[in-house]
Design an enzyme around this catalytic site. Sequence first.
Site, PDB file in Angstrom:
ATOM      1  N   GLU A 280      47.951  26.522  48.879  1.00 63.59           N
ATOM      2  CA  GLU A 280      49.370  26.725  48.631  1.00 63.59           C
ATOM      3  C   GLU A 280      49.806  26.618  47.180  1.00 63.59           C
ATOM      4  O   GLU A 280      50.820  27.191  46.787  1.00 63.59           O
ATOM      5  CB  GLU A 280      50.164  25.721  49.485  1.00 63.59           C
ATOM      6  CG  GLU A 280      50.308  26.214  50.906  1.00 63.59           C
ATOM      7  CD  GLU A 280      50.340  25.115  51.947  1.00 63.59           C
ATOM      8  OE1 GLU A 280      51.302  25.062  52.707  1.00 63.59           O
ATOM      9  OE2 GLU A 280      49.389  24.320  52.007  1.00 63.59           O
TER      10      GLU A 280
ATOM     11  N   THR B 275      40.648  32.233  54.968  1.00 63.32           N
ATOM     12  CA  THR B 275      40.473  31.451  53.746  1.00 63.32           C
ATOM     13  C   THR B 275      39.015  31.217  53.386  1.00 63.32           C
ATOM     14  O   THR B 275      38.721  30.729  52.297  1.00 63.32           O
ATOM     15  CB  THR B 275      41.149  30.090  53.915  1.00 63.32           C
ATOM     16  OG1 THR B 275      40.588  29.444  55.072  1.00 63.32           O
ATOM     17  CG2 THR B 275      42.648  30.248  54.113  1.00 63.32           C
TER      18      THR B 275
ATOM     19  N   ARG C  16      37.680  19.080  43.031  1.00 64.16           N
ATOM     20  CA  ARG C  16      36.411  19.793  42.972  1.00 64.16           C
ATOM     21  C   ARG C  16      36.524  21.116  43.728  1.00 64.16           C
ATOM     22  O   ARG C  16      37.027  21.158  44.853  1.00 64.16           O
ATOM     23  CB  ARG C  16      35.321  18.926  43.600  1.00 64.16           C
ATOM     24  CG  ARG C  16      33.903  19.400  43.360  1.00 64.16           C
ATOM     25  CD  ARG C  16      32.934  18.452  44.035  1.00 64.16           C
ATOM     26  NE  ARG C  16      31.546  18.793  43.746  1.00 64.16           N
ATOM     27  CZ  ARG C  16      30.528  18.337  44.440  1.00 64.16           C
ATOM     28  NH1 ARG C  16      30.754  17.524  45.469  1.00 64.16           N
ATOM     29  NH2 ARG C  16      29.297  18.674  44.126  1.00 64.16           N
TER      30      ARG C  16
END
Length: 726
Positions: free
Chosen positions: A687, A485, A610
Amino acid sequence: MTSTHTQSQTQQPQTQQPQTQQPSVGVASPRLEAWEKVTGRAPYAVDHPVPGAAHAWVVQSTVARGVVVDVDTSRALAEDGVLGVLWHGNAPRLEPIGDPELMALQSPRIAYRGQIVAVVVATSPEAARAGAELVRVRENGTTADTVLRIDHPALYQPVQVNGGYPARSAIGDVDAGLAAAAVRIDATYRTPAEHHCAMEPHASTAFWERGCLVVFDGTQASTWARDALAGMFELPAQSVRVINEHVGGGFGSKASAKVNVVVAAMAARLVGRPVKLALTRQQLFAIAGYRTPTIQRVRLGATANGRLIAIGHDAVSQTSQLNEFVEQSAVLSRHMYAAPHRLTTHRVVALDVPTPVWMRAPGECPGSFALESAIDELAFAGNWDPVRLRIDNEPPVHPEEQIPFSSRHLVECLRDGAERFGWTDASGRVLRDPRTAVRRDGEWLVGTGVAASTYPTLTWPSTALARATADHRFDVEVNAADIGTGARTVLRQIAADALDVPLPHVAITVGDSAIGPATVAGGSMGTASWGWAVTKACRLLREQIERDHGGRVPAGGVAVRADTDLEIRDQQQDAYSRHAYGAQFCQVRVSTVTGEVRVDRLLGVFAAGRIVNPTTARSQLLGGMTMGLSAALLERSVLDPRTGDFVTGDLAAYHVAVNADVPRIEVAWLDEHDPHLNPMGVKGIGEIGIVGTAAAVANAVHHATGIRVRELPIGLEQMIAKRRSS
């Protein structure tokens, strides 16, 4: 493919401090480990060079329910290179820690087909596999119950579902609300079992050293894996170290300790040397978990002007005979839309199957297919625009808990997405023709669909260490798991801003339980949780340098360790409902000759706090949407009810989206500021991209063809059968 962001006028986060350096957060930055990965130098769980390592291979049960009567290891032990064979008759005893899935080789009981019944350890993978083929396991199988159905007599309502939510929630009288509704929908939707199919299989390297256990493991939570191993082997936590420097994907299947790491540790103790175990792709389909199939009934009732007055969502799923895992598929219906009468329920049945586990957006992913398809059906029945219907039923506060949302910009996502997609013009006037099966491009029928997305915003306690050296360098350590990620990249950016130094001055270390406790890379909580700890440690370090050393780092350096236990506890006591939101738009083509469905275009617009790094954020959202597309059209794990075996047990039979399946995907996000989250103002994006995608595809298919598909995946056989029956 494009990514953009737009402005949302909300309050600025009160926790942000002024910066004297140019901010790092919000700036696109390449991944720190990119070069290592593309050159093959990044070591995964079984890549670490450990002298004298042996290799393990598992033997699996061939019945779905029964007992192991006998294990004949003689031929295997005679094989050249075989060092030992573990089975329930000689395996070391493990201390139960509340997860029966981890209790490998502790009894002769077989709870599902593919369960590990023996482990062969040898000097090479080839020798271990050859030895495993020579192990003779005699099983006594009995009739197994493996099929989920809506009328199963053993269905029951659990106390709670995944995430700790109550299984049932009721407000008002849904039946009365439906009876009074001018427009009603009552439909049942089905989603199949799905498997994670991460690139790296579940794999571990384990060795014992002076009474301590050291493990390289492909886990999403090395702290949790350490605690599980310490409990099972009755060791102090400090005597177990779990390292997960690089993890090749997980999607939830590696979020908790898995049986492979337990078996590797047992095997290493048996042979007195390091052991490497990498499960094969075929073995993963039985051992590593999956998303449960679901059967969901959704009932909606609305007034003549499109205001919802009743929402009913009943979800049925399966679990195993070993563990209770209940997918929270109906929970999103508790807060997505306003209605005075509401009922959501969950029922589950324990079958002779492997235990389901978390899979990207558990609950929200299958639940959104049902709810967002039903909303589309209601819009069609009432002749309302599907975007407008969702906007008109926006709740001012959480509809059931009656607490405010920390921020909620679903309406803005819908409006912005509708204009970008060409659904509406700049003034909001609807351009989309609502009629079905009227747009053609040669043999192809063309249609568009929309669905809303949501995912809860979570934070869990973590610790971090920040260290300054006299040469104005900073080392930051946090036991995050980077599962592809870009976690280490964004945490470095967060650290640089908290330290108020240029990004190149900061080094980041992740993926080692020895650093200190930290939460899982899952639930879209990683950046929020680890980043909070990093921010706290770095700010405390700055304060200590200014207060105790006059702003100059002493020759010996300065280090600060911080945890967020108190901050998280305080946040959990306040009265805000925290969620990310999004809107998914889709255009499809459906062949009138073959029934083939092709997605031309996907657009996702998200409000997720953010954005720390636009590069990695875009990648995450694209990946989630691609996985949602894959679920809509391709993914299905088929279980043979006679054997309890997943017959789609490899990537030749279990289909996932590849390049040719992925169309033009556009990602956009609002510049959302939420002062009620964490010092960085982030919500998490791992997700939400998958949520809503499948429903948007199915809704577009209905618009193109007039055919309503209520079962995933949407395949040729469904389209052909429905066309023949229509």
